[in-house]
Design an enzyme around this catalytic site. Structure first.
Site, PDB file in Angstrom:
ATOM      1  N   ARG A   8       4.487  -4.153  12.840  1.00 26.18           N
ATOM      2  CA  ARG A   8       4.724  -3.140  11.805  1.00 26.18           C
ATOM      3  C   ARG A   8       6.215  -3.159  11.488  1.00 26.18           C
ATOM      4  O   ARG A   8       7.033  -3.616  12.293  1.00 26.18           O
ATOM      5  CB  ARG A   8       4.328  -1.744  12.304  1.00 26.18           C
ATOM      6  CG  ARG A   8       2.824  -1.586  12.460  1.00 26.18           C
ATOM      7  CD  ARG A   8       2.460  -0.230  13.033  1.00 26.18           C
ATOM      8  NE  ARG A   8       2.790   0.875  12.149  1.00 26.18           N
ATOM      9  CZ  ARG A   8       2.691   2.160  12.488  1.00 26.18           C
ATOM     10  NH1 ARG A   8       2.282   2.490  13.706  1.00 26.18           N
ATOM     11  NH2 ARG A   8       3.002   3.104  11.619  1.00 26.18           N
ATOM     12  N   HIS A   9       6.565  -2.657  10.312  1.00 28.52           N
ATOM     13  CA  HIS A   9       7.978  -2.438   9.980  1.00 28.52           C
ATOM     14  C   HIS A   9       8.590  -1.494  11.012  1.00 28.52           C
ATOM     15  O   HIS A   9       7.862  -0.759  11.698  1.00 28.52           O
ATOM     16  CB  HIS A   9       8.087  -1.830   8.576  1.00 28.52           C
ATOM     17  CG  HIS A   9       7.240  -0.597   8.403  1.00 28.52           C
ATOM     18  ND1 HIS A   9       7.635   0.637   8.869  1.00 28.52           N
ATOM     19  CD2 HIS A   9       6.005  -0.456   7.885  1.00 28.52           C
ATOM     20  CE1 HIS A   9       6.685   1.501   8.607  1.00 28.52           C
ATOM     21  NE2 HIS A   9       5.670   0.883   8.013  1.00 28.52           N
ATOM     22  N   ASN A  15       7.877   7.884   8.328  1.00 31.46           N
ATOM     23  CA  ASN A  15       7.308   7.998   9.679  1.00 31.46           C
ATOM     24  C   ASN A  15       7.920   9.200  10.382  1.00 31.46           C
ATOM     25  O   ASN A  15       7.222   9.990  11.021  1.00 31.46           O
ATOM     26  CB  ASN A  15       7.574   6.750  10.526  1.00 31.46           C
ATOM     27  CG  ASN A  15       6.804   5.515  10.083  1.00 31.46           C
ATOM     28  OD1 ASN A  15       7.282   4.393  10.229  1.00 31.46           O
ATOM     29  ND2 ASN A  15       5.607   5.692   9.534  1.00 31.46           N
ATOM     30  N   ARG A  59      10.439  -1.066   3.360  1.00 31.94           N
ATOM     31  CA  ARG A  59      10.521  -0.979   4.824  1.00 31.94           C
ATOM     32  C   ARG A  59      10.172  -2.287   5.532  1.00 31.94           C
ATOM     33  O   ARG A  59      10.694  -2.554   6.617  1.00 31.94           O
ATOM     34  CB  ARG A  59       9.675   0.198   5.338  1.00 31.94           C
ATOM     35  CG  ARG A  59       8.207   0.208   4.938  1.00 31.94           C
ATOM     36  CD  ARG A  59       7.639   1.609   5.202  1.00 31.94           C
ATOM     37  NE  ARG A  59       6.221   1.782   4.956  1.00 31.94           N
ATOM     38  CZ  ARG A  59       5.671   2.080   3.773  1.00 31.94           C
ATOM     39  NH1 ARG A  59       6.427   2.178   2.690  1.00 31.94           N
ATOM     40  NH2 ARG A  59       4.364   2.276   3.657  1.00 31.94           N
ATOM     41  N   GLU A  79       0.811  -1.402   1.962  1.00 31.46           N
ATOM     42  CA  GLU A  79      -0.007  -0.460   2.742  1.00 31.46           C
ATOM     43  C   GLU A  79      -1.165   0.099   1.924  1.00 31.46           C
ATOM     44  O   GLU A  79      -1.109   0.142   0.682  1.00 31.46           O
ATOM     45  CB  GLU A  79       0.882   0.689   3.277  1.00 31.46           C
ATOM     46  CG  GLU A  79       0.186   1.733   4.154  1.00 31.46           C
ATOM     47  CD  GLU A  79      -0.586   1.173   5.354  1.00 31.46           C
ATOM     48  OE1 GLU A  79      -1.416   0.248   5.183  1.00 31.46           O
ATOM     49  OE2 GLU A  79      -0.387   1.696   6.467  1.00 31.46           O
ATOM     50  N   HIS A 144       2.070  -3.224   7.745  1.00 26.70           N
ATOM     51  CA  HIS A 144       1.839  -1.780   7.808  1.00 26.70           C
ATOM     52  C   HIS A 144       0.627  -1.509   8.694  1.00 26.70           C
ATOM     53  O   HIS A 144      -0.221  -2.383   8.892  1.00 26.70           O
ATOM     54  CB  HIS A 144       1.575  -1.249   6.398  1.00 26.70           C
ATOM     55  CG  HIS A 144       2.658  -1.553   5.426  1.00 26.70           C
ATOM     56  ND1 HIS A 144       3.727  -0.713   5.223  1.00 26.70           N
ATOM     57  CD2 HIS A 144       2.867  -2.627   4.626  1.00 26.70           C
ATOM     58  CE1 HIS A 144       4.536  -1.242   4.318  1.00 26.70           C
ATOM     59  NE2 HIS A 144       4.045  -2.405   3.943  1.00 26.70           N
TER      60      HIS A 144
END
Ligand code: F6P
Length: 192
Positions: A8-9, A15, A59, A79, A144
């Site tokens: 994931r980023h 987040n 991201r 995403e 994502h």
């Protein structure tokens, strides 16, 4: 043997705020992950050639920025589109669309956000990515949560109903090495 790496980023501003979707930048912790990623990769894959795939969202591109490899962006890796719920927290969604939240809990794989997508929709849009992945050598996908769940389920032959609940933690590289049947897996987590 070739391997496929998923990450994931790094942690994003959304987040931190508990908001879904959007196109926010990395948080300071997320930036630390981006900076630590090159060493994590070289320590664990050595000198083999590697290509990095990201989504078109800031991201993932930011997370890839210090990696000294060829990079490609895929719109299909963006995403899951949460439609009218984009940029909301789960609490805000529960308040604004209580029936939708209940329906999602009932059948998370098939639930489609108003004006957005379901996990099933994402599986369909990932088909070309998977076809290309099958033909390639070492690939690192910086993606994502929902996207990586779909790709992970494909390579491990997991059930659709379980797919939306697969744990893909932040700041972790998952290495999959396809075998005749299934895949070997290793995980590398950075304590960030
Ligand atoms: O919260 C990060 C995120 O990637 C959101 O953008 C996305 O909607 C969500 O995770 C997907 O996870 P879940 O399907 O469990 O809500």
């Amino acid at each position: 043997p070739r391997s496929i790496f998923f990450s994931r980023h790094g942690e994003s501003q959304y987040n931190v705020e508990g908001k879904i979707g959007g196109d926010s930048l990395l948080s300071p912790r997320g930036m630390q992950y981006a900076k630590a990623l090159p060493a994590l990769i070289t320590d664990n894959i050595g000198e083999k050639p590697l290509t990095v795939w990201t989504s078109t969202l800031k991201r993932t591109i930011q997370t890839s920025q210090y990696l000294p490899y060829t990079k490609l962006t895929w719109k299909s890796l963006d995403e899951l589109d949460a439609g009218v719920c984009d940029a909301m927290t789960y609490e805000e969604i529960e308040q604004a669309y209580p029936d939708d939240s209940a329906n999602r809990d009932e059948d998370k794989f098939n639930y489609r956000y108003r004006g957005g997508e379901s996990y099933r929709d994402v599986v369909v849009r990932l088909e070309p990515v998977i076809m290309e992945l099958e033909r390639q050598e070492n690939i690192l996908i910086i993606g994502h949560q929902a996207i990586l769940r779909c790709l992970y389920a494909y390579f491990h032959h997991l059930q659709q109903a379980d797919l939306p609940y697969i744990k893909i933690p932040l700041h972790t590289v998952i290495k999959l090495t396809p075998k005749a049947y299934g895949c070997d897996e290793e995980r590398y987590t950075l304590p960030i």
